[in-house]
Write an enzyme that holds these catalytic residues in place. Structure first.
Site, PDB file in Angstrom:
ATOM      1  N   THR A   1       0.724  -1.223  -0.004  1.00  0.00           N
ATOM      2  CA  THR A   1       0.003  -0.068  -0.067  1.00  0.00           C
ATOM      3  C   THR A   1       0.836   1.308   0.112  1.00  0.00           C
ATOM      4  O   THR A   1       0.753   2.339  -0.889  1.00  0.00           O
ATOM      5  CB  THR A   1      -0.899   0.003   1.406  1.00  0.00           C
ATOM      6  OG1 THR A   1      -1.735  -1.263   1.213  1.00  0.00           O
ATOM      7  CG2 THR A   1      -1.761   1.057   1.171  1.00  0.00           C
TER       8      THR A   1
ATOM      9  N   ILE B   1       0.444  13.122   9.093  1.00  0.00           N
ATOM     10  CA  ILE B   1       0.484  14.362  10.076  1.00  0.00           C
ATOM     11  C   ILE B   1       1.972  14.482  10.444  1.00  0.00           C
ATOM     12  O   ILE B   1       2.536  13.633  10.827  1.00  0.00           O
ATOM     13  CB  ILE B   1      -0.330  14.009  11.264  1.00  0.00           C
ATOM     14  CG1 ILE B   1      -1.685  13.705  10.992  1.00  0.00           C
ATOM     15  CG2 ILE B   1      -0.019  15.286  12.063  1.00  0.00           C
ATOM     16  CD1 ILE B   1      -2.606  13.550  12.129  1.00  0.00           C
TER      17      ILE B   1
ATOM     18  N   VAL C   1       3.954   7.396  12.736  1.00  0.00           N
ATOM     19  CA  VAL C   1       2.853   7.729  13.745  1.00  0.00           C
ATOM     20  C   VAL C   1       1.929   8.848  13.193  1.00  0.00           C
ATOM     21  O   VAL C   1       2.548   9.922  12.407  1.00  0.00           O
ATOM     22  CB  VAL C   1       3.605   8.527  14.871  1.00  0.00           C
ATOM     23  CG1 VAL C   1       2.580   8.939  15.860  1.00  0.00           C
ATOM     24  CG2 VAL C   1       4.573   7.305  15.690  1.00  0.00           C
TER      25      VAL C   1
ATOM     26  N   ASP D   1      -1.159  -1.365  17.514  1.00  0.00           N
ATOM     27  CA  ASP D   1      -0.665  -0.352  16.635  1.00  0.00           C
ATOM     28  C   ASP D   1      -0.621   0.999  17.386  1.00  0.00           C
ATOM     29  O   ASP D   1       0.325   1.658  17.226  1.00  0.00           O
ATOM     30  CB  ASP D   1      -1.491  -0.028  15.499  1.00  0.00           C
ATOM     31  CG  ASP D   1      -1.004   0.856  14.154  1.00  0.00           C
ATOM     32  OD1 ASP D   1      -0.040   0.559  13.477  1.00  0.00           O
ATOM     33  OD2 ASP D   1      -1.514   1.798  14.332  1.00  0.00           O
TER      34      ASP D   1
ATOM     35  N   LYS E   1       2.519   3.452  18.766  1.00  0.00           N
ATOM     36  CA  LYS E   1       2.621   4.914  18.382  1.00  0.00           C
ATOM     37  C   LYS E   1       2.882   5.472  19.692  1.00  0.00           C
ATOM     38  O   LYS E   1       3.614   6.449  19.853  1.00  0.00           O
ATOM     39  CB  LYS E   1       1.416   5.384  17.522  1.00  0.00           C
ATOM     40  CG  LYS E   1       1.545   4.820  16.089  1.00  0.00           C
ATOM     41  CD  LYS E   1       0.290   4.864  15.575  1.00  0.00           C
ATOM     42  CE  LYS E   1       0.325   4.203  13.907  1.00  0.00           C
ATOM     43  NZ  LYS E   1      -1.192   4.277  13.309  1.00  0.00           N
TER      44      LYS E   1
ATOM     45  N   GLY F   1       0.548   8.664  10.317  1.00  0.00           N
ATOM     46  CA  GLY F   1       0.593   8.743   8.701  1.00  0.00           C
ATOM     47  C   GLY F   1       0.979   9.970   8.221  1.00  0.00           C
ATOM     48  O   GLY F   1       2.083  10.382   8.546  1.00  0.00           O
TER      49      GLY F   1
ATOM     50  N   GLY G   1      -3.493   4.997   4.901  1.00  0.00           N
ATOM     51  CA  GLY G   1      -3.577   4.845   3.532  1.00  0.00           C
ATOM     52  C   GLY G   1      -2.283   5.364   2.752  1.00  0.00           C
ATOM     53  O   GLY G   1      -1.473   5.908   3.126  1.00  0.00           O
TER      54      GLY G   1
ATOM     55  N   GLU H   1      -3.265  -2.659   9.192  1.00  0.00           N
ATOM     56  CA  GLU H   1      -2.210  -3.383   8.984  1.00  0.00           C
ATOM     57  C   GLU H   1      -2.331  -4.863   8.492  1.00  0.00           C
ATOM     58  O   GLU H   1      -3.584  -5.525   8.388  1.00  0.00           O
ATOM     59  CB  GLU H   1      -1.668  -3.731  10.635  1.00  0.00           C
ATOM     60  CG  GLU H   1      -1.303  -2.504  11.585  1.00  0.00           C
ATOM     61  CD  GLU H   1       0.077  -1.568  10.602  1.00  0.00           C
ATOM     62  OE1 GLU H   1       0.931  -2.108  10.375  1.00  0.00           O
ATOM     63  OE2 GLU H   1      -0.541  -0.583  10.375  1.00  0.00           O
TER      64      GLU H   1
HETATM   65  N1  LIG Z   1      -0.956   1.308   5.089  1.00  0.00           N
HETATM   66  C1  LIG Z   1      -0.934   2.372   5.997  1.00  0.00           C
HETATM   67  O1  LIG Z   1      -1.782   3.152   6.179  1.00  0.00           O
HETATM   68  C2  LIG Z   1       0.458   2.727   6.909  1.00  0.00           C
HETATM   69  C3  LIG Z   1       1.296   1.716   7.144  1.00  0.00           C
HETATM   70  N2  LIG Z   1       2.473   2.042   7.988  1.00  0.00           N
HETATM   71  C4  LIG Z   1       3.489   1.115   7.887  1.00  0.00           C
HETATM   72  O2  LIG Z   1       4.177   1.004   6.610  1.00  0.00           O
HETATM   73  C5  LIG Z   1       4.644  -0.431   6.534  1.00  0.00           C
HETATM   74  C6  LIG Z   1       3.974  -0.930   5.237  1.00  0.00           C
HETATM   75  O3  LIG Z   1       2.839  -0.965   5.135  1.00  0.00           O
HETATM   76  P1  LIG Z   1       1.644  -1.316   4.187  1.00  0.00           P
HETATM   77  O4  LIG Z   1       2.304  -0.555   2.654  1.00  0.00           O
HETATM   78  O5  LIG Z   1       0.419  -0.864   4.472  1.00  0.00           O
HETATM   79  O6  LIG Z   1       1.877  -2.664   4.053  1.00  0.00           O
HETATM   80  P2  LIG Z   1       1.558  -3.784   2.878  1.00  0.00           P
HETATM   81  O7  LIG Z   1       1.315  -5.201   3.571  1.00  0.00           O
HETATM   82  O8  LIG Z   1       0.376  -3.218   1.858  1.00  0.00           O
HETATM   83  O9  LIG Z   1       3.032  -3.940   2.353  1.00  0.00           O
HETATM   84  C7  LIG Z   1       4.071  -4.510   2.560  1.00  0.00           C
HETATM   85  C8  LIG Z   1       4.735  -5.277   1.200  1.00  0.00           C
HETATM   86  O10 LIG Z   1       5.913  -5.535   1.716  1.00  0.00           O
HETATM   87  C9  LIG Z   1       6.205  -7.085   1.026  1.00  0.00           C
HETATM   88  N3  LIG Z   1       6.781  -7.858   2.008  1.00  0.00           N
HETATM   89  C10 LIG Z   1       6.626  -8.418   3.142  1.00  0.00           C
HETATM   90  N4  LIG Z   1       7.728  -9.055   3.502  1.00  0.00           N
HETATM   91  C11 LIG Z   1       8.742  -8.965   2.523  1.00  0.00           C
HETATM   92  C12 LIG Z   1      10.139  -9.314   2.422  1.00  0.00           C
HETATM   93  N5  LIG Z   1      10.698 -10.086   3.310  1.00  0.00           N
HETATM   94  N6  LIG Z   1      10.699  -8.783   1.216  1.00  0.00           N
HETATM   95  C13 LIG Z   1      10.317  -8.100   0.435  1.00  0.00           C
HETATM   96  N7  LIG Z   1       8.829  -7.607   0.577  1.00  0.00           N
HETATM   97  C14 LIG Z   1       8.255  -7.984   1.621  1.00  0.00           C
HETATM   98  C15 LIG Z   1       4.458  -7.684   1.361  1.00  0.00           C
HETATM   99  O11 LIG Z   1       4.499  -8.698   0.187  1.00  0.00           O
HETATM  100  C16 LIG Z   1       3.791  -6.300   0.930  1.00  0.00           C
HETATM  101  O12 LIG Z   1       3.665  -6.230  -0.457  1.00  0.00           O
HETATM  102  C17 LIG Z   1       4.381  -1.231   7.646  1.00  0.00           C
HETATM  103  O13 LIG Z   1       5.321  -1.001   8.616  1.00  0.00           O
HETATM  104  C18 LIG Z   1       2.971  -0.294   8.257  1.00  0.00           C
HETATM  105  O14 LIG Z   1       2.912  -0.527   9.740  1.00  0.00           O
HETATM  106  C19 LIG Z   1       2.481   3.179   8.379  1.00  0.00           C
HETATM  107  C20 LIG Z   1       1.793   4.149   8.425  1.00  0.00           C
HETATM  108  C21 LIG Z   1       0.394   3.861   7.771  1.00  0.00           C
HETATM  109  N1  LIG Z   2      -3.130   0.462  10.406  1.00  0.00           N
HETATM  110  C1  LIG Z   2      -2.479   1.829  10.724  1.00  0.00           C
HETATM  111  C2  LIG Z   2      -1.923   2.548   9.450  1.00  0.00           C
HETATM  112  C3  LIG Z   2      -1.288   3.834   9.999  1.00  0.00           C
HETATM  113  O1  LIG Z   2      -0.302   3.654  10.932  1.00  0.00           O
HETATM  114  C4  LIG Z   2      -3.690   2.812  11.000  1.00  0.00           C
HETATM  115  O2  LIG Z   2      -4.765   2.035  10.646  1.00  0.00           O
HETATM  116  O3  LIG Z   2      -3.571   3.827  11.567  1.00  0.00           O
HETATM  117 NA    NA Z   3       3.383  11.345  10.770  1.00  0.00          NA
END
Ligand SMILES: NC(=O)C1=CN([C@@H]2O[C@H](COP(=O)(O)OP(=O)(O)OC[C@H]3O[C@@H](n4cnc5c(N)ncnc54)[C@H](O)[C@@H]3O)[C@@H](O)[C@H]2O)C=CC1
Ligand SMILES: N[C@@H](CC=O)C(=O)O
Ligand code: NA
Length: 439
Positions: A16, A137, A133, A202, A206, A135, A303, A191
């Site tokens: 994402t 902001i 933390v 989560d 934070k 997103g 997002g 997540e």
């Molecule tokens: N989605 C959100 O709104 C937010 C996410 N985050 C953080 O950002 C990070 C990523 O989140 P998302 O993009 O939502 O997760 P996601 O699950 O959509 O993407 C993670 C990607 O990493 C890949 N992946 C997993 N293990 C791997 C590995 N060993 N080698 C290579 N690729 C690998 C997965 O296949 C997946 O495509 C997480 O730490 C999450 O907590 C932080 C703030 C907001």
């Molecule tokens: N899963 C988290 C993603 C951002 O940190 C949330 O819902 O806030």
């Molecule tokens: Na932030």
């Protein structure tokens, strides 16, 4: 621009957030070069499966399954795979080789932040995680830098988009928990394992990060008292509505002379409170500082695009520092202890089914007094009236629905009072115990 320096950027993960970071890096290369004074070259994107569908149209030749090869050749590594393993190993490899690291991985930072910061300092490089933390902001840099000369006493806010989205939809549309969670997942807010969102983990991660930066200490996830939203029922939300209140999952960290309290739990707040107006996946964070006074930060907390914005902000700041050769000096953490929940000052709203007979209120209120808890408000409703309002009730005319709101007291005293009330024969069931903020 002549003789533009090149900085090699390796991206780990194209989910994402990662897919949007890659898109922005590729779309805005020229403008970013101008802003940074160096060309940011995306050298590759490490993924688990080369054939997966992505949220952005990215050149196939950038993808690799060999994360380590990318990391060892990079100036900046952006980790967006999430989780502890192998993210921790990748980040340690990157920092040890002197590469700067940018991540959105709150789970990892809340567990290993102190060690990773030490490793970054040892290797004269940077570890940045604004995306971790709230997103989009900007909250971590304002706390660390802009308020770095002030004395922050409290940070309180909605820091999880998924749970705010769920509670908001349940409140405004009466939708069922599971349906709204599925919607939040489809929108990319949740997540990889949404248990982390709905159980409050989560937000607790934070909270630990906010406390560490606001109070200049090293606090970890397991020091945060954490309650999620899975036990919040439609009846709780209806009961709150009856009192002109909403339920929000709040993270609250505060400093006193004794130490730092850190907690995450569903909280009742008045509909007139600014946090009640935070809808959908939006987040808001209040900061109280001795000299600045009260500040409020608001924006999209989850997002792909909003979170990618925070990652890109860290990338630009980091790249500018690398170009200038001026990395921030490491700061020595103080030794403030994490306080037990028992010592927190809060107020409770307790709702229960009680026998509708004389002397019940006297029995209950004397238990509050014995435990040193002062009652602010008490409301008894007949069962059929409660049922009509959508509040949990069983229609038994011999019972009434009772809601008591306390003044602020010590958490341990409030909890002891509730346990004593539970033992009373006239109390049929305690249907909910929620903390109240901003009364
Ligand atoms: N989605 C959100 O709104 C937010 C996410 N985050 C953080 O950002 C990070 C990523 O989140 P998302 O993009 O939502 O997760 P996601 O699950 O959509 O993407 C993670 C990607 O990493 C890949 N992946 C997993 N293990 C791997 C590995 N060993 N080698 C290579 N690729 C690998 C997965 O296949 C997946 O495509 C997480 O730490 C999450 O907590 C932080 C703030 C907001
Ligand atoms: N899963 C988290 C993603 C951002 O940190 C949330 O819902 O806030
Ligand atoms: Na932030």
């Amino acid at each position: 621009m002549t003789d533009v320096k090149q900085l090699k950027v390796a991206l780990l993960g194209a989910g994402t957030v990662g897919a949007q970071v890659a898109r922005i890096l590729l779309e805005d290369t020229t403008e970013l070069t101008r802003r940074v004074g160096a060309e940011l070259t995306l050298t590759g994107i490490a993924v688990r499966n080369l054939d997966s569908q992505r949220d952005a149209d990215l050149p196939a030749e950038l993808f690799t399954t060999d994360a380590n090869a990318l990391i060892t050749d990079a100036d900046v590594v952006i980790e967006l795979i999430g989780g502890i393993v192998p993210a921790s190993e990748y980040i340690r490899t990157a920092l040890s080789s002197g590469a700067a690291v940018i991540t959105g991985n709150k789970a990892l930072i809340a567990q290993q932040g102190a060690e990773l910061h030490a490793l970054a300092a040892e290797n004269n490089t940077v570890l940045a995680y604004e995306a971790a933390v709230a997103g989009a902001i900007p909250i971590l840099r304002p706390i660390s830098d802009s308020l770095g000369g002030d004395n922050i006493t409290k940070v309180m806010g909605i820091v999880n988009g998924t749970t705010n989205f769920i509670l908001d939809k349940m409140d405004t549309t009466g939708a069922a928990f599971d349906d709204v969670l599925a919607e939040a997942q489809a929108l990319g807010y949740a997540e990889a394992d949404p248990t982390a969102d709905v159980e409050g983990h989560d937000a607790a991660a934070k909270a630990a990060i906010l406390a560490s930066l606001a109070f200049h200490g090293n606090f970890t996830f397991d020091e945060v008292h954490c309650e999620g939203i899975t036990k919040i029922s439609a009846a709780d939300i209806a009961a709150a509505a009856q009192e002109n209140q909403v339920i929000k999952l709040l993270a609250i960290v505060a400093k006193s002379d004794a130490g730092v309290s850190m907690r995450v739990h569903p909280t009742l707040i008045s509909r007139d409170h600014p946090l009640a107006a935070v809808r959908g996946a939006y987040n808001a964070v209040f900061v109280e500082a001795e000299n600045a006074g009260d500040l409020m930060f608001y924006g999209q907390g989850a997002g792909g695009n909003p979170t990618a914005s925070a990652v890109m902000g860290d990338l630009v700041t980091t790249a500018r520092a690398l170009v200038a050769g001026a990395l921030t000096a490491p700061v020595e953490a103080n030794e403030l202890p994490a306080l037990a929940l028992d010592d927190v000052q809060t107020s409770y709203a307790v709702t229960m089914r009680v026998a509708d007979q004389s002397g019940v209120l006297a029995q209950i209120s004397s238990l509050f007094a014995e435990n040193n808890v002062s009652i602010e408000a008490m409301r008894q409703t007949a069962m059929d009236e409660a049922e009509a309002a959508g509040v949990q009730a069983n229609g038994d005319k011999a019972e009434a629905w009772l809601r008591i709101v306390t003044h602020v007291g010590r958490e341990a005293d409030l909890a002891a009072t509730v346990e004593k009330i539970r033992e009373l024969a006239v109390v049929k069931e305690i249907t909910s115990v929620l903390r109240v903020e901003g009364n």
